[in-house]
Enzyme design. Structure first.
Site, PDB file in Angstrom:
ATOM      1  N   ASP A  71       0.830  -1.201   0.000  1.00  0.00           N
ATOM      2  CA  ASP A  71       0.000   0.000   0.000  1.00  0.00           C
ATOM      3  C   ASP A  71       0.865   1.253   0.000  1.00  0.00           C
ATOM      4  OD1 ASP A  71       0.761  -0.866   2.631  1.00  0.00           O
ATOM      5  OD2 ASP A  71      -0.600   0.606   3.494  1.00  0.00           O
ATOM      6  N   GLU A 135      -0.125  -1.542   5.635  1.00  0.00           N
ATOM      7  CA  GLU A 135       0.907  -1.116   6.596  1.00  0.00           C
ATOM      8  C   GLU A 135       0.727   0.321   7.024  1.00  0.00           C
ATOM      9  OE1 GLU A 135       4.697   0.655   7.983  1.00  0.00           O
ATOM     10  OE2 GLU A 135       3.545   1.169   6.190  1.00  0.00           O
TER      11      GLU A 135
END
Length: 408
Positions: A71, A135
């Site tokens: 991400d 994350e």
């Protein structure tokens, strides 16, 4: 794999708009790359259009876990000079969202695994890739992997976050806390008929800050330094002549082992309870991020190998790639974090930012064999984020040497 093919992989990764979501698309792309190299992998669902990817080469023990997240953070398009989701080269700098944080590191690890597999490099052990979702907000993907046991047999963990030519082995924890204040709206000419949520919020924030500062006063970690307390966001009120009926603020606290997240949360909750009991305020809190600090071993084998393998690459990079101005800036940045800059040495350090290690090493917060080491620089999350092409390509070679040496 030639340089054009390597750059194409990074370019494809940057093109995925995995802004706090859609990591499953990235995972499927990586899975196909690995499949073409005869490397088996598994998609591990997280939720919605999100998934982790786990892949291995080699067999048996020891197991070297390597991890990176898929991400990225959001972008302010008006502030970018290039398309953030199209890798754009300007000299040695490769611009794109996630180029530094951390699709270059992820690409370098995957390419290294593929080339080692293609070269039939012998190992006495296993390399386990764990590509994670989420994350940047909550580390959901890493938590899923931990909960499902993917870390139980891992002996050493390498996180490919952007360290450049440093070797962080310790990172602070993080608390993101939303403080909510509920009052009663009224006309500002008649405040007695209302209950000012903004005033209550200001008062309780002052009390919280004082209470946390008292906790922090005599607590220090030799590697990570002190706890850091910030009020990062505040909202309240709607117009000039109205008593606000609601308000909220966001606290961001970077934590160290000596002052636990739980202790801080208990203290803040106690302040809120006392405030509500003694005033007309209605204060509550929500915890949006709660990750623990991690302090590994400065003398771990993985750190010694990083220092040994990467030092020649660092010297070459600082000598032949970095401009004089950028080199001077690097020296200043090193000084600001208390590190003496040495172009031919990889310093083991602690850092303020958190990584997925806080979830993956949840049961080993101190003393784990852990290092953060990946291509990148000091501009993660910033507008016009970039990574050095030279460093990206160097890290592919470094990873191949490092993995081979570790599993000799």
């Amino acid at each position: 794999m030639n340089q054009t093919q390597k750059m194409a992989i990074l370019e494809k990764l940057i093109s995925f708009k995995s802004v706090n979501d859609h990591e499953k698309q990235v995972a499927k792309y990586l899975q196909e790359l690995l499949k073409d190299a005869d490397i088996d992998s598994t998609l591990v669902p997280v939720e919605g259009d999100r998934a982790n990817l786990v892949a291995e080469i080699g067999s048996g023990k020891p197991i070297l876990g390597i991890t990176g997240h898929m991400d990225v953070v959001d972008v302010e398009l008006d502030n970018w000079q290039t398309d953030p989701f199209r890798l754009t080269a300007k000299g040695d700098k490769l611009y794109g969202r996630g180029s530094t944080d951390m699709k270059a590191g992820l690409a370098a690890m995957v390419i290294a695994m593929i080339e080692l597999k293609q070269n039939q490099t012998p190992f006495n052990g296993t390399i386990r890739l764990m590509a994670t979702a989420g994350e940047e907000v909550g580390q959901q993907g890493a938590k899923v992997l931990f909960d499902q046991g993917y870390m139980q047999d891992v002996d050493t963990l390498l996180v490919g976050e952007p360290s450049g030519y440093l070797a962080p082995y310790a990172s602070k924890g993080e608390l993101d806390i939303h403080i909510n204040s509920v009052g009663k709206a009224a006309h500002s000419s008649m405040p007695q008929f209302g209950n000012n949520a903004v005033e209550h919020l200001i008062d309780v924030l002052n009390q919280i800050k004082q209470a946390v500062n008292d906790l922090m006063a005599d607590v220090h970690n030799d590697v990570l330094g002190d706890t850091v307390f910030n009020i990062d966001v505040i909202h309240g009120g709607s117009q000039d002549n109205a008593i606000p009926g609601s308000a909220n603020a966001v606290l961001n606290i970077r934590t160290i082992p000596e002052l636990t997240n739980q202790k801080i949360l208990e203290t803040i909750q106690s302040v809120i309870d006392q405030y509500n009991a003694s005033t007309t305020g209605q204060i509550s809190m929500d915890v949006n991020m709660d990750i623990i600090p991690i302090v590994g071993k400065a003398d771990a084998q993985i750190i010694k190998l990083v220092q040994q393998v990467a030092a020649p690459y660092a010297k070459d990079y600082y000598t032949n790639t970095l401009s004089a101005a950028d080199l001077e800036q690097k020296k200043k940045q090193s000084s600001m974090i208390g590190v003496e800059f040495a172009p031919d040495q990889i310093m083991a350090v602690g850092i303020a930012g958190g990584t997925d290690a806080s979830r993956l090493l949840f049961d080993k917060p101190t003393g784990a064999n852990y290092v953060m080491f990946g291509p990148g620089n000091d501009n993660p999350h910033q507008d016009n984020e970039y990574v050095s092409q030279t460093m990206f390509l160097q890290f592919i070679e470094i990873y191949k040497e490092l993995f081979t040496e570790f599993l000799k």
